[in-house]
Design a protein around this motif. Structure first.
Motif, PDB file in Angstrom:
ATOM      1  N   ILE A 163      90.181  49.726 111.171  1.00 20.77           N
ATOM      2  CA  ILE A 163      90.077  51.193 111.237  1.00 20.77           C
ATOM      3  C   ILE A 163      88.810  51.670 110.546  1.00 20.77           C
ATOM      4  O   ILE A 163      88.110  52.561 111.031  1.00 20.77           O
ATOM      5  CB  ILE A 163      91.315  51.855 110.597  1.00 20.77           C
ATOM      6  CG1 ILE A 163      92.590  51.511 111.377  1.00 20.77           C
ATOM      7  CG2 ILE A 163      91.146  53.370 110.514  1.00 20.77           C
ATOM      8  CD1 ILE A 163      92.619  52.010 112.780  1.00 20.77           C
TER       9      ILE A 163
ATOM     10  N   GLN B 257     102.127  54.563 118.899  1.00 20.21           N
ATOM     11  CA  GLN B 257     101.144  53.755 119.635  1.00 20.21           C
ATOM     12  C   GLN B 257     100.137  54.689 120.290  1.00 20.21           C
ATOM     13  O   GLN B 257     100.499  55.637 120.985  1.00 20.21           O
ATOM     14  CB  GLN B 257     101.836  52.888 120.704  1.00 20.21           C
ATOM     15  CG  GLN B 257     100.865  52.045 121.539  1.00 20.21           C
ATOM     16  CD  GLN B 257     101.580  51.137 122.518  1.00 20.21           C
ATOM     17  OE1 GLN B 257     102.463  50.377 122.123  1.00 20.21           O
ATOM     18  NE2 GLN B 257     101.217  51.214 123.790  1.00 20.21           N
TER      19      GLN B 257
ATOM     20  N   LEU C  97      96.525  56.047 111.835  1.00 25.56           N
ATOM     21  CA  LEU C  97      95.182  55.623 111.422  1.00 25.56           C
ATOM     22  C   LEU C  97      95.040  55.452 109.914  1.00 25.56           C
ATOM     23  O   LEU C  97      94.480  54.458 109.444  1.00 25.56           O
ATOM     24  CB  LEU C  97      94.149  56.644 111.909  1.00 25.56           C
ATOM     25  CG  LEU C  97      93.978  56.778 113.427  1.00 25.56           C
ATOM     26  CD1 LEU C  97      93.002  57.902 113.728  1.00 25.56           C
ATOM     27  CD2 LEU C  97      93.504  55.487 114.062  1.00 25.56           C
TER      28      LEU C  97
ATOM     29  N   VAL D  46      96.726  45.502 116.931  1.00 22.89           N
ATOM     30  CA  VAL D  46      95.506  45.959 117.588  1.00 22.89           C
ATOM     31  C   VAL D  46      95.403  45.216 118.911  1.00 22.89           C
ATOM     32  O   VAL D  46      95.293  43.977 118.918  1.00 22.89           O
ATOM     33  CB  VAL D  46      94.260  45.696 116.723  1.00 22.89           C
ATOM     34  CG1 VAL D  46      92.994  46.122 117.471  1.00 22.89           C
ATOM     35  CG2 VAL D  46      94.347  46.435 115.396  1.00 22.89           C
TER      36      VAL D  46
ATOM     37  N   TYR E 183     101.596  46.070 112.018  1.00 20.12           N
ATOM     38  CA  TYR E 183     100.428  46.659 112.662  1.00 20.12           C
ATOM     39  C   TYR E 183      99.964  45.762 113.823  1.00 20.12           C
ATOM     40  O   TYR E 183     100.022  44.525 113.742  1.00 20.12           O
ATOM     41  CB  TYR E 183      99.289  46.821 111.656  1.00 20.12           C
ATOM     42  CG  TYR E 183      99.645  47.667 110.456  1.00 20.12           C
ATOM     43  CD1 TYR E 183      99.446  49.037 110.473  1.00 20.12           C
ATOM     44  CD2 TYR E 183     100.181  47.097 109.302  1.00 20.12           C
ATOM     45  CE1 TYR E 183      99.758  49.835 109.366  1.00 20.12           C
ATOM     46  CE2 TYR E 183     100.515  47.879 108.207  1.00 20.12           C
ATOM     47  CZ  TYR E 183     100.296  49.242 108.242  1.00 20.12           C
ATOM     48  OH  TYR E 183     100.614  50.004 107.153  1.00 20.12           O
TER      49      TYR E 183
ATOM     50  N   LYS F 294      98.495  42.257 113.097  1.00 21.90           N
ATOM     51  CA  LYS F 294      97.471  42.255 112.054  1.00 21.90           C
ATOM     52  C   LYS F 294      98.125  42.472 110.681  1.00 21.90           C
ATOM     53  O   LYS F 294      99.101  43.216 110.549  1.00 21.90           O
ATOM     54  CB  LYS F 294      96.457  43.388 112.280  1.00 21.90           C
ATOM     55  CG  LYS F 294      95.650  43.250 113.562  1.00 21.90           C
ATOM     56  CD  LYS F 294      94.624  42.142 113.478  1.00 21.90           C
ATOM     57  CE  LYS F 294      93.768  42.093 114.731  1.00 21.90           C
ATOM     58  NZ  LYS F 294      92.759  40.989 114.664  1.00 21.90           N
TER      59      LYS F 294
ATOM     60  N   LEU G 173      96.212  50.831 119.488  1.00 22.20           N
ATOM     61  CA  LEU G 173      96.688  50.684 118.113  1.00 22.20           C
ATOM     62  C   LEU G 173      98.179  50.969 118.071  1.00 22.20           C
ATOM     63  O   LEU G 173      98.657  51.914 118.697  1.00 22.20           O
ATOM     64  CB  LEU G 173      95.966  51.663 117.180  1.00 22.20           C
ATOM     65  CG  LEU G 173      94.440  51.541 117.106  1.00 22.20           C
ATOM     66  CD1 LEU G 173      93.899  52.620 116.180  1.00 22.20           C
ATOM     67  CD2 LEU G 173      94.027  50.175 116.619  1.00 22.20           C
ATOM     68  N   LYS G 174      98.905  50.171 117.293  1.00 18.64           N
ATOM     69  CA  LYS G 174     100.364  50.350 117.220  1.00 18.64           C
ATOM     70  C   LYS G 174     100.823  50.087 115.789  1.00 18.64           C
ATOM     71  O   LYS G 174     100.334  49.161 115.124  1.00 18.64           O
ATOM     72  CB  LYS G 174     101.064  49.391 118.178  1.00 18.64           C
ATOM     73  CG  LYS G 174     102.588  49.518 118.191  1.00 18.64           C
ATOM     74  CD  LYS G 174     103.185  48.526 119.193  1.00 18.64           C
ATOM     75  CE  LYS G 174     104.715  48.571 119.194  1.00 18.64           C
ATOM     76  NZ  LYS G 174     105.294  47.596 120.142  1.00 18.64           N
ATOM     77  N   ARG G 175     101.773  50.930 115.352  1.00 26.49           N
ATOM     78  CA  ARG G 175     102.361  50.753 114.025  1.00 26.49           C
ATOM     79  C   ARG G 175     103.867  50.900 114.129  1.00 26.49           C
ATOM     80  O   ARG G 175     104.369  51.877 114.712  1.00 26.49           O
ATOM     81  CB  ARG G 175     101.809  51.784 113.043  1.00 26.49           C
ATOM     82  CG  ARG G 175     102.393  51.657 111.637  1.00 26.49           C
ATOM     83  CD  ARG G 175     101.743  52.627 110.681  1.00 26.49           C
ATOM     84  NE  ARG G 175     102.276  52.471 109.319  1.00 26.49           N
ATOM     85  CZ  ARG G 175     101.864  53.154 108.264  1.00 26.49           C
ATOM     86  NH1 ARG G 175     100.901  54.058 108.399  1.00 26.49           N
ATOM     87  NH2 ARG G 175     102.395  52.941 107.074  1.00 26.49           N
TER      88      ARG G 175
ATOM     89  N   TYR H 202      94.177  45.344 109.406  1.00 24.39           N
ATOM     90  CA  TYR H 202      94.297  46.588 110.168  1.00 24.39           C
ATOM     91  C   TYR H 202      93.419  47.680 109.556  1.00 24.39           C
ATOM     92  O   TYR H 202      92.686  48.381 110.261  1.00 24.39           O
ATOM     93  CB  TYR H 202      95.759  47.022 110.185  1.00 24.39           C
ATOM     94  CG  TYR H 202      96.022  48.268 111.002  1.00 24.39           C
ATOM     95  CD1 TYR H 202      96.104  48.212 112.386  1.00 24.39           C
ATOM     96  CD2 TYR H 202      96.190  49.502 110.385  1.00 24.39           C
ATOM     97  CE1 TYR H 202      96.341  49.355 113.138  1.00 24.39           C
ATOM     98  CE2 TYR H 202      96.429  50.649 111.127  1.00 24.39           C
ATOM     99  CZ  TYR H 202      96.514  50.568 112.511  1.00 24.39           C
ATOM    100  OH  TYR H 202      96.756  51.702 113.246  1.00 24.39           O
TER     101      TYR H 202
END
Length: 648
Positions: A135, A81, A50, A121, A119, A126, A93-95, A131
């Motif tokens: 958030i 994720q 986040l 969504v 990133y 994104k 959400l995934k990074r 991103y």
């Protein structure tokens, strides 16, 4: 409408000590494991996804796993994720966090360039700015930490805690406090146009100034009192009349003796007049004899003055010529510099480094179209700048040429003036030489001493003889006695002046004593207002703490500390049963206090989010909360164990 955020699942891969983990969460989820197996890492991963920080609010930590020598393991992808339910809407959400390499030009080697993140969504890629914007719209970072970590609020600085509490309950209006107690009414007029704090500062400043003024009065009274000199003024007045009479008696005797000495005075006056007349006659005769020579000398002095003026004019003209020539040299040098600068600008050409076209955030190279647009923009800017600089150079060159022309003409005029002055100077010098030759050959006419002068000299000798043989009256003793009496009279007059000075001093002492009483009364008045101000603060404290504590079920806030001097010091300390959070409160009580604070924050801001409770094993029973609970429990399990519960 309240916002509710529920963490449904979390997938973690290659993050810190976790290689691969997937967790499904319920309303209450227990995560078991012994110390060091990764319970806190789960919370770190969620925070990193986040806000790019760990659960301790730090950005400086090793994201990717380390080998046994504590060195990073290369060529790994860190994937986090989270699937969340936000107001009954699923958000994923995934990074993806990985190392970045680039090929070294001219070789087959690659060079490490740092780390990069991608990133997503809901599986849509994104940019980092997009991103972070998503958030921030989802949840303010500071608020998220406040409602997901029971320990976060209490670990803030007390001023930050107080600001949050004040925002929740609001501040108390001065009139509310004044209306609560009648004896506070005298403060109302002082608080119309300023805060209590400003009034107290101003009031204390006035008290200190008045006390400082009052403290100086005794020393000032003592100083004035020391100036009083006590004498028998009646006796002094009698003595003054006696001495004045004695002086008058001596003056009468001196006047009688002075009549005898008037003959000597007349002889001396006649002698002085004769000497003065002799001097006048001698000067007149000498002037007539030397008149022709003096006329020659006057002419010589006049020509010498004229020569000095000519020399000064020549020096000024030569200095002016030198200055102007220096300016001409500077202008010529400037013209050469401008010419060189013109050639350099004219021959400059646009250069473009395509390798510099990268995103400052993700370090990714721009697209070909973007690069071409950038090149065209930069080339246009370069050409415009080049044209502007050429124009400025040409204008400055023309201005320099005009200045050079003006200065050259001026130097020619100055050179002409110098030549004319030199010609006049040489002619004047020749004239001076001729005059000095005539002056040296001049011989004054010798004349015999006139009869009138001889008569006056004989009269002077006769007067001197009469003065030397004159017998004068001796008045030195009378004058000495008079001088002594005059000194005595001066001393008596000086003592008499203290009579008036003493009266003024006593009057001044009375004024200072009255001033001291007035200052004491004013200080007492202001100190009374100061005591009322302190009572106002205590009253406000009681009302404010009552208002604050009405918002919490278990926690009671202490908003002020009593000081030794009776004053109050602002604070913001959460307490359970009178025990401060930051001192002797046990872990279980701290966690429940944190949950009570979170419940109030959630209610005030209208939002709920998952609460991570570390050291959950220390608490037998949690207080009620509507938020999702994730318990991190120390156990003997060698590996992480998850358990979804119905309640906390």
């Amino acid at each position: 409408m309240a916002k509710e955020i529920v963490l449904s699942s979390l997938k973690i891969k290659n993050f810190k000590g976790i290689k691969d983990l997937e967790i499904d969460f319920g309303q209450v989820t227990n995560i078991y494991g012994e110390n060091g197996v990764g319970k806190t890492t789960i919370q770190d991963a969620f925070n990193f996804l986040l806000f790019d920080k760990d659960s301790k609010d730090s950005t400086k930590f090793d994201v990717q796993p380390l080998d046994q020598d504590n060195n990073p393991i290369h060529n790994l992808e860190t994937i986090i994720q989270a699937t969340m339910d936000i107001d009954s809407r699923e958000v994923v959400l995934k990074r993806v966090y990985k190392e970045k390499y680039s090929k070294v030009r001219g070789t087959a080697k690659t060079e490490f360039k740092g780390y990069e993140s991608k990133y997503y969504v809901n599986e849509v890629p994104k940019k980092v700015t997009e991103y972070k914007e998503f958030i921030s719209q989802l949840m303010d970072e500071q608020l998220f930490k406040l409602i997901t970590n029971p320990m976060y609020f209490a670990n803030l600085a007390w001023k930050d805690r107080r600001a949050i509490i004040t925002e929740i309950v609001g501040d108390l209006d001065n009139n509310v406090v004044l209306d609560s107690k009648k004896n506070l009414e005298p403060l109302r007029s002082h608080l119309d146009d300023k805060s209590l704090n400003d009034f107290m500062k101003a009031n204390r400043s006035k008290i200190n100034e008045l006390k400082k003024d009052r403290a100086q009065i005794p020393s000032r009274i003592d100083e004035v009192n020391n100036s009083i000199q006590e004498f028998d003024f009646d006796a002094i007045d009698f003595k003054v009349r006696e001495v004045s009479g004695a002086i008058k008696n001596i003056d009468d005797k001196l006047q009688d003796k002075s009549k005898v000495n008037e003959g000597l005075f007349k002889l001396k006056t006649d002698l002085m007049e004769k000497k003065s007349k002799l001097t006048e006659l001698e000067y007149e005769i000498k002037s007539n004899v030397n008149k022709p020579k003096m006329e020659f000398e006057a002419k010589v002095r006049s020509v010498e003055v004229n020569i000095r003026h000519l020399e000064s004019d020549l020096e000024n003209l030569i200095e002016e010529e030198t200055r102007e020539n220096n300016l001409i040299k500077m202008l010529k040098d400037r013209r050469e510099i401008l010419l060189e600068k013109y050639k350099k600008i004219k021959n400059s050409s646009f250069e473009f480094d395509e390798e510099s076209c990268i995103c400052p955030t993700c370090k990714r190279k721009f697209e070909a179209n973007d690069i071409e647009v950038k090149r065209t923009e930069l080339e246009s800017n370069f050409n415009q700048d080049k044209a502007n600089r050429l124009k400025e150079n040409i204008e400055e060159g023309r201005a320099t040429a005009n200045q050079l022309k003006v200065k050259s003409a001026l130097v020619e005029k100055i050179a002409k003036k110098i030549a004319d002055k030199k010609e006049i100077f040489e002619a004047t010098k020749k004239s001076l030489i001729a005059l000095k030759e005539k002056l040296n050959k001049f011989n004054p006419i010798q004349v015999e001493e006139p009869k009138e002068i001889k008569i006056i000299k004989n009269e002077i000798k006769s007067l001197i003889t009469q003065i030397e043989n004159f017998k004068a009256e001796d008045v030195s003793e009378l004058k000495q006695k008079k001088q002594e009496l005059q000194l005595q009279l001066q001393q008596l007059d000086k003592q008499l002046t203290y009579k008036e000075l003493n009266e003024k001093a006593k009057s001044r002492i009375k004024e200072l004593e009255e001033e001291e009483n007035r200052l004491s009364e004013k200080i007492a008045e202001l100190e009374g207002l100061e005591m009322l101000s302190e009572e106002f603060i205590r009253t406000k404290v009681e009302l404010l703490e009552e208002k604050v504590n009405s918002k919490f079920k278990y926690v009671k806030f202490k908003m002020f500390n009593n000081q030794i001097n009776g004053g109050l010091e602002e604070c913001c300390e959460p307490c359970i049963n009178g025990v401060p959070f930051t001192s002797n409160l046990n872990t279980a009580a701290k966690i429940n206090a944190g949950l009570d604070i979170i419940n109030t924050l959630c209610s005030h801001y209208g939002v709920q989010a998952p609460i991570f409770i570390d050291n959950r094993e220390s608490v037998n029973q949690l207080i009620e909360t509507n938020s999702q609970i994730i318990n991190l429990i120390v156990s003997k399990d060698k590996k992480l164990k998850m358990e979804v519960m119905q309640n906390a």
